[in-house]
Structure formats: C-alpha cells, structure tokens
Scaffold this motif. Structure first.
Motif, short mmCIF file in Angstrom:
data_model
loop_
_atom_site.label_atom_id
_atom_site.label_comp_id
_atom_site.label_asym_id
_atom_site.label_seq_id
_atom_site.Cartn_x
_atom_site.Cartn_y
_atom_site.Cartn_z
N ARG A 39 5.97 0.77 -10.58
CA ARG A 39 6.47 0.59 -9.22
C ARG A 39 5.91 1.65 -8.28
O ARG A 39 5.56 1.35 -7.13
CB ARG A 39 8.00 0.64 -9.24
CG ARG A 39 8.68 -0.56 -9.87
CD ARG A 39 8.49 -1.83 -9.06
NE ARG A 39 8.88 -1.64 -7.68
CZ ARG A 39 10.14 -1.70 -7.24
NH1 ARG A 39 11.12 -1.96 -8.10
NH2 ARG A 39 10.43 -1.53 -5.96
N VAL A 40 5.84 2.90 -8.76
CA VAL A 40 5.28 3.97 -7.92
C VAL A 40 3.81 3.68 -7.63
O VAL A 40 3.34 3.86 -6.51
CB VAL A 40 5.45 5.34 -8.60
CG1 VAL A 40 4.69 6.41 -7.82
CG2 VAL A 40 6.92 5.72 -8.71
N GLY A 41 3.08 3.22 -8.64
CA GLY A 41 1.67 2.89 -8.45
C GLY A 41 1.47 1.79 -7.41
O GLY A 41 0.52 1.84 -6.62
N GLU A 42 2.37 0.81 -7.41
CA GLU A 42 2.28 -0.26 -6.42
C GLU A 42 2.48 0.28 -5.01
O GLU A 42 1.76 -0.12 -4.07
CB GLU A 42 3.33 -1.33 -6.72
CG GLU A 42 3.04 -2.14 -7.98
CD GLU A 42 4.20 -3.05 -8.37
OE1 GLU A 42 5.27 -2.97 -7.71
OE2 GLU A 42 4.04 -3.84 -9.32
N LEU A 43 3.44 1.20 -4.86
CA LEU A 43 3.65 1.80 -3.54
C LEU A 43 2.45 2.63 -3.11
O LEU A 43 2.05 2.62 -1.95
CB LEU A 43 4.91 2.68 -3.55
CG LEU A 43 6.26 1.99 -3.57
CD1 LEU A 43 7.37 3.01 -3.27
CD2 LEU A 43 6.36 0.84 -2.62
N GLU A 44 1.88 3.36 -4.05
CA GLU A 44 0.69 4.17 -3.73
C GLU A 44 -0.45 3.28 -3.23
O GLU A 44 -1.15 3.64 -2.28
CB GLU A 44 0.23 4.95 -4.96
CG GLU A 44 1.15 6.11 -5.34
CD GLU A 44 0.74 6.78 -6.63
OE1 GLU A 44 0.94 8.00 -6.76
OE2 GLU A 44 0.22 6.09 -7.54
N THR A 45 -0.64 2.15 -3.88
CA THR A 45 -1.70 1.24 -3.49
C THR A 45 -1.46 0.69 -2.08
O THR A 45 -2.36 0.67 -1.24
CB THR A 45 -1.80 0.07 -4.48
OG1 THR A 45 -2.14 0.58 -5.77
CG2 THR A 45 -2.87 -0.93 -4.05
N ARG A 46 -0.23 0.28 -1.84
CA ARG A 46 0.09 -0.30 -0.52
C ARG A 46 0.03 0.74 0.59
O ARG A 46 -0.34 0.43 1.73
CB ARG A 46 1.48 -0.95 -0.57
CG ARG A 46 1.50 -2.22 -1.40
CD ARG A 46 2.88 -2.59 -1.84
NE ARG A 46 3.82 -2.71 -0.73
CZ ARG A 46 5.14 -2.75 -0.87
NH1 ARG A 46 5.67 -2.64 -2.09
NH2 ARG A 46 5.94 -2.89 0.17
N ALA A 47 0.38 2.00 0.28
CA ALA A 47 0.36 3.08 1.28
C ALA A 47 -1.02 3.73 1.39
O ALA A 47 -1.21 4.64 2.19
CB ALA A 47 1.40 4.13 0.96
#
Length: 207
Positions: free
Chosen positions: A195-203
């Motif tokens: 989930r953190v990785g997904e946020l990093e990608t989107r941000a």
C-alpha cells in the motif's frame, strides 16, 4: 492478551479495508467506518489497554516468538552478531519475568506499562529494524509515508487527487504506527509495504 488482541483486531480491520477498496474506491460511509475503527484501536494503543479489564493480561510474552524471529533475521543478514542476538533474546526473556512480576496482583498499572513499553522500545532499537537508533536511517513505512506528503506539492496531481491520497495516507500512517508496537505477521508487513508503494508511485516520490 492486549498485544495479541490488538494484532487480531488490526488484521480484521485491514481485511475490511481491503474488501471496501476492492473496487478501488471508498464510499463516504466506508471511509467513516474505517476512520472510526482506526481511531478506536489507536486509542487502545495509546492507552496500552482495552476498556474492558478482561484484556489486561501479559503482552510481552505474546511477542516473544516474533521478536526472536526478527533477531534471527537480523543475525542472518549480518546486521547483528550471534552473540548480540543471543543477548537480545536473553534480555527479552528477562523482560517477560519483569512483566510476570508486575502481574502478580492481576493488573499492570499505567506506570508499569510505561516501563515495559520503554524497555520494549529499547530492545527494538537494538534489533535495528524499526527505524530507531543512530547510523544509517532505516526506511520504515512511516518515514516513507512522510516522504509521500513532502512529494505531494510537486506531484502534478489535482487538488481532488491529493485530498484522496492524504486520506489514504492517514489510514496507513495509523496502521504503520500500530505495527511498530505490535508483532505484525509477514502478510501484514507485505500488505503495508504494497500500500505504501502504491502511494509512492501515485505521489511520484523520488528515491
């Protein structure tokens, strides 16, 4: 046990969040439900106990197996020597005895809980896998989430998209804070990392 119950309740909440987000969106009702549940468990974490006295039993001993696993992992990765690993396990076993002494009257006081938490934090720092201590910083989920917030103004995302990301960030930050104090399973850690990785990608976080 308080720690075991917290871990179980967080796992159930993670499963619920996964079900709510299966269509890649959250309704207002789902978001409110998750926020309420996260707040309740965060309050338990801050207090060190549930409101009902039936949960006030040993918690340090419940985390021994997971602590030993973390130490073994650190030894295998050569972040700790075998001697250091053995000493850590012995010190954790000694802390279990301290907790047993506190529980002789059937209840742990707030001051005793604070003492146990402080000692557990010191042991965690010595293992070196939760971002404590000096030297090279460990990229914990929470430090990565901090980077997500710092990157948002430069992400090129719309205001609405940034607002949604901040909401998800808040949920994950509370979950990461709880996992720092509990003994999450490998699946729990994998879920949080994903989930953190997904946020990093989107941000558009730059590493």
């Amino acid at each position: 046990m308080t720690a075991t119950r917290l871990k179980s309740d967080y796992a159930a909440l993670v499963d619920l969040e996964t079900r709510y987000g299966s269509d890649r969106r959250f309704t207002a009702e789902e978001r409110a439900d998750l926020a309420s549940r996260y707040e309740a468990l965060t309050r338990v974490l801050a207090d060190g106990r549930y409101a009902d006295p039936s949960s006030e039993v040993a918690s340090v001993v419940a985390g021994k197996a997971e602590f030993d696993r973390r130490v073994d992992t650190a030894v295998s990765a050569r972040r700790l020597s075998r001697t250091e690993g053995s000493r850590l396990k012995a010190d954790y076993a000694a802390l279990i005895q301290v907790e047993a002494g506190y529980l002789r009257d059937g209840q742990i006081t707030a001051r005793e809980r604070e003492d146990l938490d402080s000692r557990l934090d010191a042991l965690d720092a010595r293992v070196g896998d939760v971002g404590y201590g000096s030297g090279t910083p460990v990229q914990t989920p929470r430090s990565r989430l901090d980077a997500v917030l710092r990157s948002l103004p430069y992400s090129g995302l719309s205001a609405a998209a940034q607002t949604q990301l901040r909401i998800e960030h808040g949920d994950l930050d509370r979950l990461a804070a709880a996992y720092e104090r509990l003994a999450p399973s490998a699946d729990d850690r994998t879920y949080l990392e994903r989930r953190v990785g997904e946020l990093e990608t989107r941000a558009k976080v730059r590493r």
